[in-house]
Design a protein around this motif. Sequence first.
Motif, PDB file in Angstrom:
ATOM      1  N   THR A 244      65.816   1.560  48.900  1.00 47.04           N
ATOM      2  CA  THR A 244      65.573   0.252  49.516  1.00 47.04           C
ATOM      3  C   THR A 244      64.365   0.277  50.460  1.00 47.04           C
ATOM      4  O   THR A 244      64.145  -0.675  51.216  1.00 47.04           O
ATOM      5  CB  THR A 244      66.839  -0.219  50.274  1.00 47.04           C
ATOM      6  OG1 THR A 244      67.309   0.853  51.093  1.00 47.04           O
ATOM      7  CG2 THR A 244      67.934  -0.636  49.304  1.00 47.04           C
ATOM      8  N   GLN A 256      67.899  -6.038  46.686  1.00 43.98           N
ATOM      9  CA  GLN A 256      68.635  -7.018  47.483  1.00 43.98           C
ATOM     10  C   GLN A 256      70.139  -6.814  47.341  1.00 43.98           C
ATOM     11  O   GLN A 256      70.896  -6.972  48.291  1.00 43.98           O
ATOM     12  CB  GLN A 256      68.248  -8.455  47.090  1.00 43.98           C
ATOM     13  CG  GLN A 256      66.821  -8.818  47.447  1.00 43.98           C
ATOM     14  CD  GLN A 256      66.454  -8.487  48.894  1.00 43.98           C
ATOM     15  OE1 GLN A 256      67.256  -8.646  49.817  1.00 43.98           O
ATOM     16  NE2 GLN A 256      65.250  -7.957  49.106  1.00 43.98           N
ATOM     17  N   PHE A 257      70.570  -6.459  46.122  1.00 47.82           N
ATOM     18  CA  PHE A 257      72.001  -6.220  45.882  1.00 47.82           C
ATOM     19  C   PHE A 257      72.481  -5.083  46.789  1.00 47.82           C
ATOM     20  O   PHE A 257      73.504  -5.193  47.456  1.00 47.82           O
ATOM     21  CB  PHE A 257      72.217  -5.870  44.405  1.00 47.82           C
ATOM     22  CG  PHE A 257      73.660  -5.920  43.982  1.00 47.82           C
ATOM     23  CD1 PHE A 257      74.205  -7.071  43.439  1.00 47.82           C
ATOM     24  CD2 PHE A 257      74.478  -4.813  44.118  1.00 47.82           C
ATOM     25  CE1 PHE A 257      75.539  -7.127  43.054  1.00 47.82           C
ATOM     26  CE2 PHE A 257      75.811  -4.848  43.738  1.00 47.82           C
ATOM     27  CZ  PHE A 257      76.342  -6.009  43.194  1.00 47.82           C
ATOM     28  N   LEU A 259      71.126  -4.021  49.547  1.00 44.31           N
ATOM     29  CA  LEU A 259      71.019  -4.376  50.968  1.00 44.31           C
ATOM     30  C   LEU A 259      72.030  -5.425  51.388  1.00 44.31           C
ATOM     31  O   LEU A 259      72.605  -5.360  52.467  1.00 44.31           O
ATOM     32  CB  LEU A 259      69.609  -4.892  51.272  1.00 44.31           C
ATOM     33  CG  LEU A 259      68.515  -3.839  51.268  1.00 44.31           C
ATOM     34  CD1 LEU A 259      67.145  -4.493  51.257  1.00 44.31           C
ATOM     35  CD2 LEU A 259      68.651  -2.916  52.483  1.00 44.31           C
ATOM     36  N   ARG A 260      72.252  -6.417  50.503  1.00 40.99           N
ATOM     37  CA  ARG A 260      73.092  -7.557  50.899  1.00 40.99           C
ATOM     38  C   ARG A 260      74.575  -7.297  50.710  1.00 40.99           C
ATOM     39  O   ARG A 260      75.375  -7.635  51.562  1.00 40.99           O
ATOM     40  CB  ARG A 260      72.712  -8.791  50.082  1.00 40.99           C
ATOM     41  CG  ARG A 260      71.302  -9.228  50.298  1.00 40.99           C
ATOM     42  CD  ARG A 260      71.233 -10.627  50.929  1.00 40.99           C
ATOM     43  NE  ARG A 260      69.900 -10.844  51.472  1.00 40.99           N
ATOM     44  CZ  ARG A 260      68.889 -11.284  50.740  1.00 40.99           C
ATOM     45  NH1 ARG A 260      69.071 -11.597  49.489  1.00 40.99           N
ATOM     46  NH2 ARG A 260      67.685 -11.445  51.280  1.00 40.99           N
ATOM     47  N   THR A 261      74.945  -6.731  49.546  1.00 42.09           N
ATOM     48  CA  THR A 261      76.376  -6.623  49.308  1.00 42.09           C
ATOM     49  C   THR A 261      76.966  -5.504  50.146  1.00 42.09           C
ATOM     50  O   THR A 261      78.155  -5.479  50.382  1.00 42.09           O
ATOM     51  CB  THR A 261      76.706  -6.326  47.839  1.00 42.09           C
ATOM     52  OG1 THR A 261      76.219  -5.041  47.538  1.00 42.09           O
ATOM     53  CG2 THR A 261      76.153  -7.360  46.912  1.00 42.09           C
ATOM     54  N   LYS A 262      76.090  -4.572  50.577  1.00 42.82           N
ATOM     55  CA  LYS A 262      76.579  -3.465  51.395  1.00 42.82           C
ATOM     56  C   LYS A 262      77.798  -2.830  50.734  1.00 42.82           C
ATOM     57  O   LYS A 262      78.846  -2.659  51.345  1.00 42.82           O
ATOM     58  CB  LYS A 262      76.949  -3.959  52.809  1.00 42.82           C
ATOM     59  CG  LYS A 262      75.784  -4.491  53.589  1.00 42.82           C
ATOM     60  CD  LYS A 262      74.984  -3.357  54.145  1.00 42.82           C
ATOM     61  CE  LYS A 262      73.823  -3.785  54.986  1.00 42.82           C
ATOM     62  NZ  LYS A 262      72.891  -2.724  55.218  1.00 42.82           N
ATOM     63  N   TYR A 330      76.293   2.054  51.235  1.00 36.40           N
ATOM     64  CA  TYR A 330      76.542   1.102  52.315  1.00 36.40           C
ATOM     65  C   TYR A 330      75.532   1.266  53.467  1.00 36.40           C
ATOM     66  O   TYR A 330      75.283   0.353  54.234  1.00 36.40           O
ATOM     67  CB  TYR A 330      77.952   1.379  52.840  1.00 36.40           C
ATOM     68  CG  TYR A 330      78.718   0.188  53.344  1.00 36.40           C
ATOM     69  CD1 TYR A 330      78.078  -0.976  53.729  1.00 36.40           C
ATOM     70  CD2 TYR A 330      80.110   0.243  53.435  1.00 36.40           C
ATOM     71  CE1 TYR A 330      78.794  -2.056  54.193  1.00 36.40           C
ATOM     72  CE2 TYR A 330      80.832  -0.828  53.900  1.00 36.40           C
ATOM     73  CZ  TYR A 330      80.172  -1.982  54.285  1.00 36.40           C
ATOM     74  OH  TYR A 330      80.891  -3.037  54.753  1.00 36.40           O
ATOM     75  N   GLU A 334      66.556  -1.727  55.003  1.00 46.55           N
ATOM     76  CA  GLU A 334      65.258  -2.259  54.599  1.00 46.55           C
ATOM     77  C   GLU A 334      64.238  -1.693  55.586  1.00 46.55           C
ATOM     78  O   GLU A 334      64.223  -2.089  56.757  1.00 46.55           O
ATOM     79  CB  GLU A 334      65.303  -3.785  54.691  1.00 46.55           C
ATOM     80  CG  GLU A 334      64.233  -4.451  53.892  1.00 46.55           C
ATOM     81  CD  GLU A 334      64.503  -5.931  53.722  1.00 46.55           C
ATOM     82  OE1 GLU A 334      65.400  -6.482  54.393  1.00 46.55           O
ATOM     83  OE2 GLU A 334      63.807  -6.528  52.887  1.00 46.55           O
TER      84      GLU A 334
END
Length: 355
Positions: A244, A256-257, A259-262, A330, A334
Amino acid sequence: MWPTTKFTEITKTILPIIQAPMAGGATTPELIAAVSNAGGLGSLGAGYMQPDDIRAAIKRVRQLTDKPFSVNLFVPEKYHATPDELQTMQSLLTLIADKLETTIAIPEPPYLPNFDEQINIVMEEKIPVVSFTFGIPDQQYLSALKHNKTLIIGTVTSVHEALLWQMHGADIIAAQGTEAGGHRGTFAHAMREGLIGLMALIPQLVDKVALPVIAAGGIMDARGIIAALALGASGVQMGTAFLTCHESGIPDGYKQFLLRTKSDNTVLTKAFSGKFARGVNNQFIELMQEHEAAILDYPIQNAFTQPLRKVAAQQNNAEFLSLYAGQAAYLCKEISATELMAELEREVKIILKMM
Ligand SMILES: Cc1cc2nc3c(=O)[nH]c(=O)nc-3n(C[C@H](O)[C@H](O)[C@H](O)COP(=O)(O)O)c2cc1C
């Protein structure tokens, strides 16, 4: 002060941190150079790259850094599929292709770039460090690399595999714990026999093998680095942590997946490539789970699903991408690779002072 290790000594690096080779586009020359310039060892995941592309990437890395870096190749394996098996997989993947409004064709061999041509480029370019996964290449290549004074890293998932690599002249062992993202490097026994956690694997290797050992799997920050060094590792190989980073070349949907969904929901799956790999669970894996028996040998399955994954990347649809990542995904951040390396260097020093 960071400890000097056998790894830093022989590779002429400052920090015992390897940015893991990650085939499939993550390891851009910018990422590799950022890590090497920061004192670690950047690595090109060249397994899926055509020989000319490997040469071009090496040239670009050399424009960006004069520090050591490494190139990683996949040792070829035997594979087989009957016409019926190919057709069954085409029908199964067509159901998924429909969801993406695309079609799926039966791939034609060769399913991978030519290994002999790839390794010849690496030898011609006199790369300082070369690593291999999925097996041990022919002795003629290992001897030629040694003649070039190239350091050889062999990937293993057990003591047994490490002893085999030691016998064949490896200089460094990359030990892949079960936590590791991406393909399992297991080559000398059943995959399930190589699912050893790093905490158990590293001390056994350090005691049984005479070579420096690099720890790979689930290491995302200074805590993991210190722990691996305490277990006797000579360095760490970190993959997911660099995925990332700004310089990583993975599709944006994938980044993004992560980073976002963790997500800490990683699984081992053969669905994308035919070889077990760890990644974040998604719809593609779930759908293919019912058809495990139909999954083809690596690299045929890989060649089959590659166009689907390309369309999914264009559509920014992470549900049909191979979201390869380790068990500690997890903790992805970024960040630029330069900042990440500086952070690791700083935080290791802080922990060492506290000890
Ligand atoms: C996306 C991805 C691609 C990978 N590709 C390769 C590869 O081409 N060659 C290789 O030796 N290891 C590959 N690996 C495994 C790494 O070398 C390393 O074992 C792993 O990243 C360590 O676990 P971590 O991801 O939890 O840090 C890959 C890992 C990931 C996440």
